[in-house]
Design a protein around this motif. Structure first.
Motif, PDB file in Angstrom:
ATOM      1  N   TYR A 102      14.393 -62.037  -9.314  1.00  0.00           N
ATOM      2  CA  TYR A 102      13.241 -62.433  -8.506  1.00  0.00           C
ATOM      3  C   TYR A 102      13.113 -61.459  -7.343  1.00  0.00           C
ATOM      4  O   TYR A 102      14.116 -60.995  -6.800  1.00  0.00           O
ATOM      5  CB  TYR A 102      13.430 -63.836  -7.925  1.00  0.00           C
ATOM      6  CG  TYR A 102      13.327 -64.967  -8.916  1.00  0.00           C
ATOM      7  CD1 TYR A 102      12.163 -65.724  -9.022  1.00  0.00           C
ATOM      8  CD2 TYR A 102      14.409 -65.303  -9.731  1.00  0.00           C
ATOM      9  CE1 TYR A 102      12.071 -66.778  -9.912  1.00  0.00           C
ATOM     10  CE2 TYR A 102      14.329 -66.361 -10.623  1.00  0.00           C
ATOM     11  CZ  TYR A 102      13.160 -67.096 -10.711  1.00  0.00           C
ATOM     12  OH  TYR A 102      13.077 -68.138 -11.587  1.00  0.00           O
ATOM     13  N   TYR A 103      11.865 -61.204  -6.935  1.00  0.00           N
ATOM     14  CA  TYR A 103      11.582 -60.303  -5.819  1.00  0.00           C
ATOM     15  C   TYR A 103      10.710 -61.040  -4.803  1.00  0.00           C
ATOM     16  O   TYR A 103       9.661 -61.583  -5.159  1.00  0.00           O
ATOM     17  CB  TYR A 103      10.829 -59.056  -6.302  1.00  0.00           C
ATOM     18  CG  TYR A 103      11.579 -58.247  -7.320  1.00  0.00           C
ATOM     19  CD1 TYR A 103      12.491 -57.268  -6.918  1.00  0.00           C
ATOM     20  CD2 TYR A 103      11.381 -58.451  -8.688  1.00  0.00           C
ATOM     21  CE1 TYR A 103      13.177 -56.515  -7.854  1.00  0.00           C
ATOM     22  CE2 TYR A 103      12.077 -57.701  -9.626  1.00  0.00           C
ATOM     23  CZ  TYR A 103      12.972 -56.747  -9.200  1.00  0.00           C
ATOM     24  OH  TYR A 103      13.667 -55.991 -10.133  1.00  0.00           O
ATOM     25  N   ASN A 117       6.388 -58.576  -8.187  1.00  0.00           N
ATOM     26  CA  ASN A 117       7.163 -57.874  -9.216  1.00  0.00           C
ATOM     27  C   ASN A 117       7.937 -56.726  -8.551  1.00  0.00           C
ATOM     28  O   ASN A 117       7.844 -56.525  -7.337  1.00  0.00           O
ATOM     29  CB  ASN A 117       6.251 -57.385 -10.342  1.00  0.00           C
ATOM     30  CG  ASN A 117       5.161 -56.459  -9.838  1.00  0.00           C
ATOM     31  OD1 ASN A 117       5.290 -55.808  -8.797  1.00  0.00           O
ATOM     32  ND2 ASN A 117       4.055 -56.395 -10.570  1.00  0.00           N
ATOM     33  N   GLN A 118       8.675 -55.967  -9.351  1.00  0.00           N
ATOM     34  CA  GLN A 118       9.497 -54.904  -8.772  1.00  0.00           C
ATOM     35  C   GLN A 118       8.654 -53.846  -8.075  1.00  0.00           C
ATOM     36  O   GLN A 118       9.044 -53.330  -7.027  1.00  0.00           O
ATOM     37  CB  GLN A 118      10.377 -54.259  -9.843  1.00  0.00           C
ATOM     38  CG  GLN A 118      11.322 -53.228  -9.253  1.00  0.00           C
ATOM     39  CD  GLN A 118      12.303 -52.638 -10.247  1.00  0.00           C
ATOM     40  OE1 GLN A 118      12.293 -52.984 -11.421  1.00  0.00           O
ATOM     41  NE2 GLN A 118      13.145 -51.740  -9.768  1.00  0.00           N
ATOM     42  N   SER A 143      15.770 -59.306  -3.070  1.00  0.00           N
ATOM     43  CA  SER A 143      15.774 -59.394  -4.527  1.00  0.00           C
ATOM     44  C   SER A 143      17.028 -60.163  -4.925  1.00  0.00           C
ATOM     45  O   SER A 143      18.116 -59.862  -4.424  1.00  0.00           O
ATOM     46  CB  SER A 143      15.793 -57.989  -5.120  1.00  0.00           C
ATOM     47  OG  SER A 143      16.073 -58.031  -6.493  1.00  0.00           O
TER      48      SER A 143
END
Length: 171
Positions: free
Chosen positions: A100-101, A69-70, A116
């Motif tokens: 997306y990361y 996640n971020q 990202s």
């Protein structure tokens, strides 16, 4: 005569088929997934659509890929990772319109191995009024790829049918 009608229907059906061909975005292009690359710059020069692939090429004994996640992306942590890959040639389907990361979980993230990407929904096919007005789409857009793919399929099918028809002595 029924055979000619059948072939006409088959060719007509083939002409209406169009599928969107996905693009495989190779992270880092010819330099691959390695430390010291500016993957933000690479990602900003790509356009990602739903059902495209992002692929990572790297030494599998040294690196890997985690979808995070971020927070994981910002802090280079794999806590709560939603996916991980370590084959050295990883193909990941981008099946949703979202950000997306991805990071390297072996410490490479701290050396810039993170990317990202923003995935866009597929654009609707051009309306007949836009086509009549001379609307032009970018040659690499998903709509243009769909048109090229459908034309290629139709041409191949038509050539195959013609070859079978002429080669078998039906006429």
């Amino acid at each position: 005569m029924p055979l000619i009608f059948f072939l006409f229907l088959l060719i007509s059906a083939a002409a209406t088929i169009s599928s969107v061909s996905a693009t495989d975005h190779i992270v880092g292009a010819n330099r691959g997934w390695n430390p010291g690359m500016n993957y933000t710059l690479w990602a900003n020069n790509q356009t990602f659509y739903v059902n495209d692939l992002i692929s990572f090429r790297y030494q599998k004994t040294q690196y890997n890929v985690f979808e995070v996640n971020q927070t994981g992306y910002d802090n280079c942590t794999t806590d709560g990772a939603v996916g991980n890959w370590s084959s050295g040639k990883d193909f990941i389907l981008l099946d949703k319109a979202k950000r997306y990361y991805f990071i390297c979980g072996n410490g490479g993230c701290f050396q810039g191995m993170k990317v990202s990407v923003l995935v866009h929904p597929l654009p609707p096919p051009p309306s007949s009024s836009a086509a009549a007005a001379g609307g032009v789409s970018k040659p690499n857009s998903a709509a243009a790829r769909a048109r090229r793919s459908g034309l290629t399929e139709s041409l191949c099918l038509g050539l195959l049918i013609g070859w079978i028809w002429l080669g078998s002595g039906w006429i």
